[in-house]
Design a protein around this motif. Structure first.
Motif, PDB file in Angstrom:
ATOM      1  N   SER A  92       8.403 -13.711   7.640  1.00  0.00           N
ATOM      2  CA  SER A  92       7.902 -13.343   6.318  1.00  0.00           C
ATOM      3  C   SER A  92       9.044 -13.047   5.360  1.00  0.00           C
ATOM      4  O   SER A  92       8.993 -13.423   4.189  1.00  0.00           O
ATOM      5  CB  SER A  92       6.984 -12.124   6.420  1.00  0.00           C
ATOM      6  OG  SER A  92       5.841 -12.436   7.172  1.00  0.00           O
ATOM      7  N   GLY A  93      10.076 -12.383   5.847  1.00  0.00           N
ATOM      8  CA  GLY A  93      11.219 -12.076   4.999  1.00  0.00           C
ATOM      9  C   GLY A  93      11.920 -13.321   4.491  1.00  0.00           C
ATOM     10  O   GLY A  93      12.337 -13.396   3.336  1.00  0.00           O
TER      11      GLY A  93
ATOM     12  N   ARG B 245       0.375 -10.372  -1.000  1.00  0.00           N
ATOM     13  CA  ARG B 245       0.999 -10.227   0.314  1.00  0.00           C
ATOM     14  C   ARG B 245       2.298  -9.443   0.204  1.00  0.00           C
ATOM     15  O   ARG B 245       2.573  -8.561   1.003  1.00  0.00           O
ATOM     16  CB  ARG B 245       1.254 -11.598   0.930  1.00  0.00           C
ATOM     17  CG  ARG B 245       2.023 -11.615   2.241  1.00  0.00           C
ATOM     18  CD  ARG B 245       1.280 -11.011   3.420  1.00  0.00           C
ATOM     19  NE  ARG B 245       0.044 -11.662   3.735  1.00  0.00           N
ATOM     20  CZ  ARG B 245      -0.103 -12.708   4.537  1.00  0.00           C
ATOM     21  NH1 ARG B 245       0.930 -13.240   5.121  1.00  0.00           N
ATOM     22  NH2 ARG B 245      -1.294 -13.205   4.764  1.00  0.00           N
ATOM     23  N   ILE B 246       3.098  -9.737  -0.822  1.00  0.00           N
ATOM     24  CA  ILE B 246       4.352  -9.014  -1.031  1.00  0.00           C
ATOM     25  C   ILE B 246       4.072  -7.538  -1.290  1.00  0.00           C
ATOM     26  O   ILE B 246       4.741  -6.665  -0.736  1.00  0.00           O
ATOM     27  CB  ILE B 246       5.170  -9.646  -2.179  1.00  0.00           C
ATOM     28  CG1 ILE B 246       5.677 -11.030  -1.737  1.00  0.00           C
ATOM     29  CG2 ILE B 246       6.333  -8.754  -2.588  1.00  0.00           C
ATOM     30  CD1 ILE B 246       6.305 -11.829  -2.848  1.00  0.00           C
ATOM     31  N   ALA B 247       3.057  -7.239  -2.120  1.00  0.00           N
ATOM     32  CA  ALA B 247       2.706  -5.846  -2.404  1.00  0.00           C
ATOM     33  C   ALA B 247       2.260  -5.119  -1.142  1.00  0.00           C
ATOM     34  O   ALA B 247       2.638  -3.966  -0.909  1.00  0.00           O
ATOM     35  CB  ALA B 247       1.609  -5.784  -3.465  1.00  0.00           C
ATOM     36  N   GLU B 248       1.453  -5.771  -0.303  1.00  0.00           N
ATOM     37  CA  GLU B 248       1.014  -5.172   0.970  1.00  0.00           C
ATOM     38  C   GLU B 248       2.212  -4.875   1.865  1.00  0.00           C
ATOM     39  O   GLU B 248       2.291  -3.825   2.490  1.00  0.00           O
ATOM     40  CB  GLU B 248       0.053  -6.111   1.703  1.00  0.00           C
ATOM     41  CG  GLU B 248      -1.305  -6.233   1.079  1.00  0.00           C
ATOM     42  CD  GLU B 248      -2.241  -5.115   1.507  1.00  0.00           C
ATOM     43  OE1 GLU B 248      -1.993  -4.465   2.544  1.00  0.00           O
ATOM     44  OE2 GLU B 248      -3.221  -4.890   0.793  1.00  0.00           O
ATOM     45  N   MET B 249       3.137  -5.824   1.936  1.00  0.00           N
ATOM     46  CA  MET B 249       4.307  -5.638   2.793  1.00  0.00           C
ATOM     47  C   MET B 249       5.249  -4.578   2.237  1.00  0.00           C
ATOM     48  O   MET B 249       5.822  -3.793   2.997  1.00  0.00           O
ATOM     49  CB  MET B 249       5.005  -6.972   2.986  1.00  0.00           C
ATOM     50  CG  MET B 249       4.145  -7.945   3.787  1.00  0.00           C
ATOM     51  SD  MET B 249       4.806  -9.601   3.863  1.00  0.00           S
ATOM     52  CE  MET B 249       6.189  -9.335   4.972  1.00  0.00           C
ATOM     53  N   ASP B 250       5.401  -4.531   0.911  1.00  0.00           N
ATOM     54  CA  ASP B 250       6.204  -3.474   0.296  1.00  0.00           C
ATOM     55  C   ASP B 250       5.627  -2.100   0.607  1.00  0.00           C
ATOM     56  O   ASP B 250       6.355  -1.167   0.932  1.00  0.00           O
ATOM     57  CB  ASP B 250       6.285  -3.662  -1.220  1.00  0.00           C
ATOM     58  CG  ASP B 250       7.236  -4.766  -1.642  1.00  0.00           C
ATOM     59  OD1 ASP B 250       8.084  -5.181  -0.822  1.00  0.00           O
ATOM     60  OD2 ASP B 250       7.116  -5.224  -2.797  1.00  0.00           O
ATOM     61  N   ALA B 251       4.298  -1.993   0.527  1.00  0.00           N
ATOM     62  CA  ALA B 251       3.630  -0.720   0.789  1.00  0.00           C
ATOM     63  C   ALA B 251       3.812  -0.275   2.245  1.00  0.00           C
ATOM     64  O   ALA B 251       3.826   0.928   2.526  1.00  0.00           O
ATOM     65  CB  ALA B 251       2.140  -0.824   0.455  1.00  0.00           C
ATOM     66  N   SER B 252       3.966  -1.233   3.152  1.00  0.00           N
ATOM     67  CA  SER B 252       4.159  -0.865   4.552  1.00  0.00           C
ATOM     68  C   SER B 252       5.633  -0.642   4.887  1.00  0.00           C
ATOM     69  O   SER B 252       5.976  -0.342   6.021  1.00  0.00           O
ATOM     70  CB  SER B 252       3.551  -1.919   5.479  1.00  0.00           C
ATOM     71  OG  SER B 252       4.248  -3.136   5.374  1.00  0.00           O
TER      72      SER B 252
ATOM     73  N   MET C 218       8.392  -2.847   4.096  1.00  0.00           N
ATOM     74  CA  MET C 218       9.173  -4.047   4.393  1.00  0.00           C
ATOM     75  C   MET C 218      10.514  -3.999   3.692  1.00  0.00           C
ATOM     76  O   MET C 218      10.598  -3.665   2.522  1.00  0.00           O
ATOM     77  CB  MET C 218       8.377  -5.287   3.938  1.00  0.00           C
ATOM     78  CG  MET C 218       9.092  -6.585   4.137  1.00  0.00           C
ATOM     79  SD  MET C 218       9.199  -6.982   5.866  1.00  0.00           S
ATOM     80  CE  MET C 218       9.901  -8.609   5.787  1.00  0.00           C
ATOM     81  N   ARG C 219      11.571  -4.352   4.440  1.00  0.00           N
ATOM     82  CA  ARG C 219      12.919  -4.497   3.876  1.00  0.00           C
ATOM     83  C   ARG C 219      13.190  -5.976   3.760  1.00  0.00           C
ATOM     84  O   ARG C 219      13.135  -6.698   4.741  1.00  0.00           O
ATOM     85  CB  ARG C 219      13.944  -3.824   4.775  1.00  0.00           C
ATOM     86  CG  ARG C 219      13.741  -2.327   4.838  1.00  0.00           C
ATOM     87  CD  ARG C 219      14.796  -1.711   5.663  1.00  0.00           C
ATOM     88  NE  ARG C 219      16.085  -2.050   5.042  1.00  0.00           N
ATOM     89  CZ  ARG C 219      17.162  -1.307   5.137  1.00  0.00           C
ATOM     90  NH1 ARG C 219      17.132  -0.209   5.826  1.00  0.00           N
ATOM     91  NH2 ARG C 219      18.275  -1.684   4.563  1.00  0.00           N
ATOM     92  N   TRP C 220      13.483  -6.441   2.573  1.00  0.00           N
ATOM     93  CA  TRP C 220      13.614  -7.874   2.306  1.00  0.00           C
ATOM     94  C   TRP C 220      15.025  -8.396   2.512  1.00  0.00           C
ATOM     95  O   TRP C 220      15.245  -9.594   2.420  1.00  0.00           O
ATOM     96  CB  TRP C 220      13.129  -8.190   0.899  1.00  0.00           C
ATOM     97  CG  TRP C 220      11.679  -7.893   0.740  1.00  0.00           C
ATOM     98  CD1 TRP C 220      11.130  -6.788   0.163  1.00  0.00           C
ATOM     99  CD2 TRP C 220      10.586  -8.691   1.198  1.00  0.00           C
ATOM    100  NE1 TRP C 220       9.763  -6.852   0.226  1.00  0.00           N
ATOM    101  CE2 TRP C 220       9.404  -8.011   0.850  1.00  0.00           C
ATOM    102  CE3 TRP C 220      10.490  -9.904   1.862  1.00  0.00           C
ATOM    103  CZ2 TRP C 220       8.139  -8.515   1.140  1.00  0.00           C
ATOM    104  CZ3 TRP C 220       9.223 -10.414   2.152  1.00  0.00           C
ATOM    105  CH2 TRP C 220       8.080  -9.714   1.789  1.00  0.00           C
ATOM    106  N   THR C 221      15.975  -7.560   2.791  1.00  0.00           N
ATOM    107  CA  THR C 221      17.349  -8.033   2.985  1.00  0.00           C
ATOM    108  C   THR C 221      17.787  -7.896   4.412  1.00  0.00           C
ATOM    109  O   THR C 221      17.227  -7.234   5.194  1.00  0.00           O
ATOM    110  CB  THR C 221      18.335  -7.263   2.093  1.00  0.00           C
ATOM    111  OG1 THR C 221      18.213  -5.867   2.372  1.00  0.00           O
ATOM    112  CG2 THR C 221      18.054  -7.534   0.649  1.00  0.00           C
TER     113      THR C 221
END
Length: 93
Positions: free
Chosen positions: A70-71, A81-88, A90-93
């Protein structure tokens, strides 16, 4: 894993199942459970998280693979989907 009935919203999760996809919804829940237990989402690639899905059945989610994949596909994910993952967490780097 079993998808919910086609054409209907889940009684538990409303229309989130149709918008996120049934596996995406389970995986986001698995990520939130992992973060609550461990305190971060630096998930080892081989990690499998066992959760109870929205339909009440246990599911094993290959969470490490899901987070890594996903990253790397962020540019192709929906804003929801990005908002859901941010809320949980998620680190994108």
């Amino acid at each position: 894993m079993r998808p919910p009935s086609q054409g209907r919203c889940s009684q538990i999760d409303g229309c989130r199942v149709r918008r996120l996809g049934w596996f995406g919804l389970i995986a986001v829940g698995a990520a939130a459970a992992y973060r609550a237990r461990v305190g971060h989402l630096k998930v080892p690639r081989a990690h499998v998280e066992s959760v109870v899905a929205f339909d009440g059945w246990p599911e094993d989610v290959r969470l490490g693979v899901w987070v890594t994949t996903s990253g790397s596909r962020r540019a192709r994910l929906s804003a929801e989907r990005i908002a859901e993952m941010d809320a949980s967490g998620m680190r994108w780097t």
